[in-house]
Design a protein around this motif. Structure first.
Motif, PDB file in Angstrom:
ATOM      1  N   ALA A 148      13.720   9.758  38.211  1.00 56.19           N
ATOM      2  CA  ALA A 148      14.034   9.549  36.714  1.00 56.19           C
ATOM      3  C   ALA A 148      13.336   8.618  36.187  1.00 56.19           C
ATOM      4  CB  ALA A 148      15.636   9.144  36.887  1.00 56.19           C
ATOM      5  N   LYS A 149      13.025   8.554  34.721  1.00 57.97           N
ATOM      6  CA  LYS A 149      12.173   7.936  34.199  1.00 57.97           C
ATOM      7  C   LYS A 149      13.103   6.655  33.363  1.00 57.97           C
ATOM      8  CE  LYS A 149       9.030   9.452  31.226  1.00 57.97           C
ATOM      9  NZ  LYS A 149       8.311  10.219  30.107  1.00 57.97           N
ATOM     10  N   ALA A 150      12.695   5.423  33.436  1.00 60.81           N
ATOM     11  CA  ALA A 150      13.524   4.444  32.854  1.00 60.81           C
ATOM     12  C   ALA A 150      13.786   4.479  31.498  1.00 60.81           C
ATOM     13  CB  ALA A 150      12.846   2.991  33.330  1.00 60.81           C
ATOM     14  N   SER A 151      15.114   4.268  30.974  1.00 55.82           N
ATOM     15  CA  SER A 151      15.589   4.587  29.895  1.00 55.82           C
ATOM     16  C   SER A 151      15.717   3.278  29.207  1.00 55.82           C
ATOM     17  CB  SER A 151      16.749   5.471  29.875  1.00 55.82           C
ATOM     18  OG  SER A 151      17.233   5.398  28.250  1.00 55.82           O
ATOM     19  N   PHE A 152      14.784   3.051  28.169  1.00 54.21           N
ATOM     20  CA  PHE A 152      15.020   1.641  27.156  1.00 54.21           C
ATOM     21  C   PHE A 152      15.341   2.003  25.703  1.00 54.21           C
ATOM     22  CE2 PHE A 152      11.419   1.172  30.562  1.00 54.21           C
ATOM     23  CZ  PHE A 152      12.090   0.126  31.158  1.00 54.21           C
ATOM     24  N   ASP A 153      15.921   3.217  25.448  1.00 50.65           N
ATOM     25  CA  ASP A 153      16.217   3.536  24.225  1.00 50.65           C
ATOM     26  C   ASP A 153      16.936   2.552  23.466  1.00 50.65           C
ATOM     27  OD1 ASP A 153      14.890   5.929  25.040  1.00 50.65           O
ATOM     28  OD2 ASP A 153      16.675   7.151  24.974  1.00 50.65           O
ATOM     29  N   ASN A 154      18.078   2.074  24.156  1.00 51.18           N
ATOM     30  CA  ASN A 154      19.097   1.125  23.499  1.00 51.18           C
ATOM     31  C   ASN A 154      18.689  -0.252  23.832  1.00 51.18           C
ATOM     32  OD1 ASN A 154      20.297   3.290  22.487  1.00 51.18           O
ATOM     33  ND2 ASN A 154      21.470   3.465  24.395  1.00 51.18           N
ATOM     34  N   GLN A 155      17.570  -0.732  24.246  1.00 47.76           N
ATOM     35  CA  GLN A 155      17.120  -2.087  24.524  1.00 47.76           C
ATOM     36  C   GLN A 155      16.216  -2.375  23.476  1.00 47.76           C
ATOM     37  OE1 GLN A 155      16.457  -1.252  28.754  1.00 47.76           O
ATOM     38  NE2 GLN A 155      17.825  -2.970  28.957  1.00 47.76           N
ATOM     39  N   THR A 156      16.253  -3.948  23.361  1.00 48.78           N
ATOM     40  CA  THR A 156      14.970  -4.479  22.358  1.00 48.78           C
ATOM     41  C   THR A 156      14.212  -4.909  23.396  1.00 48.78           C
ATOM     42  OG1 THR A 156      16.056  -6.736  22.895  1.00 48.78           O
ATOM     43  CG2 THR A 156      16.855  -5.762  21.063  1.00 48.78           C
ATOM     44  N   PRO A 157      13.045  -5.123  22.649  1.00 51.84           N
ATOM     45  CA  PRO A 157      11.615  -5.435  23.585  1.00 51.84           C
ATOM     46  C   PRO A 157      12.056  -6.612  24.277  1.00 51.84           C
ATOM     47  CG  PRO A 157      11.029  -4.725  21.451  1.00 51.84           C
ATOM     48  CD  PRO A 157      12.493  -4.851  21.379  1.00 51.84           C
ATOM     49  N   GLN A 158      12.737  -7.571  23.863  1.00 52.38           N
ATOM     50  CA  GLN A 158      13.044  -8.897  24.490  1.00 52.38           C
ATOM     51  C   GLN A 158      13.976  -8.636  25.874  1.00 52.38           C
ATOM     52  OE1 GLN A 158      13.389  -8.468  21.405  1.00 52.38           O
ATOM     53  NE2 GLN A 158      11.667  -9.822  20.881  1.00 52.38           N
TER      54      GLN A 158
END
Length: 202
Positions: free
Chosen positions: A40-50
Motif C-alpha cells: 500500500a502507498k502511504a497516504s498523506f492526503d490529510n497531513q500538513t508538510p510539517q
C-alpha cells in the motif's frame, strides 16, 4: 428428506465460511487490528508538510541515512560519473572542521575538508535546497496533493535543524562526524544539509 438434505447443505456452508475466515487480533478496545498492506502507498492526503516531516523523519531520513550513507571514497566515485539529472544522496564524513561560518546568522555553515577541498554544510537555522527530501526517495507522484511535495523540503529542512547540536567557533580544528544529505549536480556538490553532527575525540 428434503429438510435433512437442506440442513446438511447449510452446515456445509457454515463450515466453508468458518474455514475461509482468518483470525484477527483485537486491540485493547476490542476492535480488530488489521495488518498493514506492504504494497500500500502511504497516504498523506490529510497531513500538513510539517506532520509528514515529523512522522517520517526517523524511518525515511535518519534510519535510511545510517543504512545507505556514502563515505568519501564512494562519493568521489559518484562525482566522477555525473548523471544527466541532479541526484541527492546521504553521506557520512569524519573530518576536522576547518571553520564555522556564522557571517550570516540565519544561514550558518560548518566547513570541513573533503578530498582536499572545502565543503560547506548548512546547519541552519535556515537550510535551503531539496537535498533531504530528494535523498529520501520521495517522488512527485507519491503525493496527490502536490503542494505537500513542494513544501516538504522546507519542512524537512526545519526538522533537521531541531535535531542538531549547538555549533560555535570552538568546533574549528576539531574532528567531527557529519551525517548529511547533499545534491550532486554535474559533478558538483550542492545544498549539503546536516542531519546529525558529533564531535570526535582529537
Amino acid at each position: 428428506m428434503w429438510s435433512k438434505q437442506w440442513g446438511n447443505v447449510c452446515m456445509g456452508c457454515v463450515a466453508l465460511l468458518l474455514t475461509a475466515c482468518t483470525v484477527v487480533d483485537l486491540d485493547e478496545n476490542g476492535k480488530p487490528i488489521m495488518p498493514v498492506d506492504p504494497n500500500a502507498k502511504a497516504s498523506f492526503d490529510n497531513q500538513t508538510p510539517q506532520q509528514i516531516a515529523q512522522q517520517t523523519w526517523q524511518p525515511r531520513v535518519i534510519d535510511a541515512a545510517n543504512q545507505h550513507a556514502l563515505d568519501s571514497n564512494a562519493l568521489a566515485k559518484l562525482l566522477k560519473t555525473p548523471t544527466a539529472t541532479p541526484q541527492s544522496v546521504f553521506v557520512r564524513l569524519t573530518s576536522p572542521v576547518e571553520r564555522v561560518d556564522s557571517s550570516n546568522a540565519r544561514e550558518q555553515q560548518l566547513v570541513i575538508n573533503l578530498n582536499g577541498e572545502p565543503l560547506a554544510i548548512q546547519i541552519g537555522p535556515v537550510i535551503r535546497g531539496n537535498a533531504i527530501r530528494d535523498a529520501t526517495g520521495f517522488k512527485f507522484e507519491d503525493f496527490t496533493n502536490q503542494v505537500q511535495f513542494a513544501q516538504l523540503s522546507r519542512a524537512y529542512n526545519r526538522e533537521a535543524v531541531k535535531h542538531l547540536p549547538k555549533v560555535d567557533a570552538s568546533w574549528a580544528g576539531k574532528p567531527a562526524t557529519v551525517l548529511m544529505a547533499v545534491t550532486l549536480n554535474s559533478g558538483q556538490l550542492q545544498n549539503a544539509a546536516a542531519l546529525a553532527l558529533k564531535q570526535e575525540a582529537p
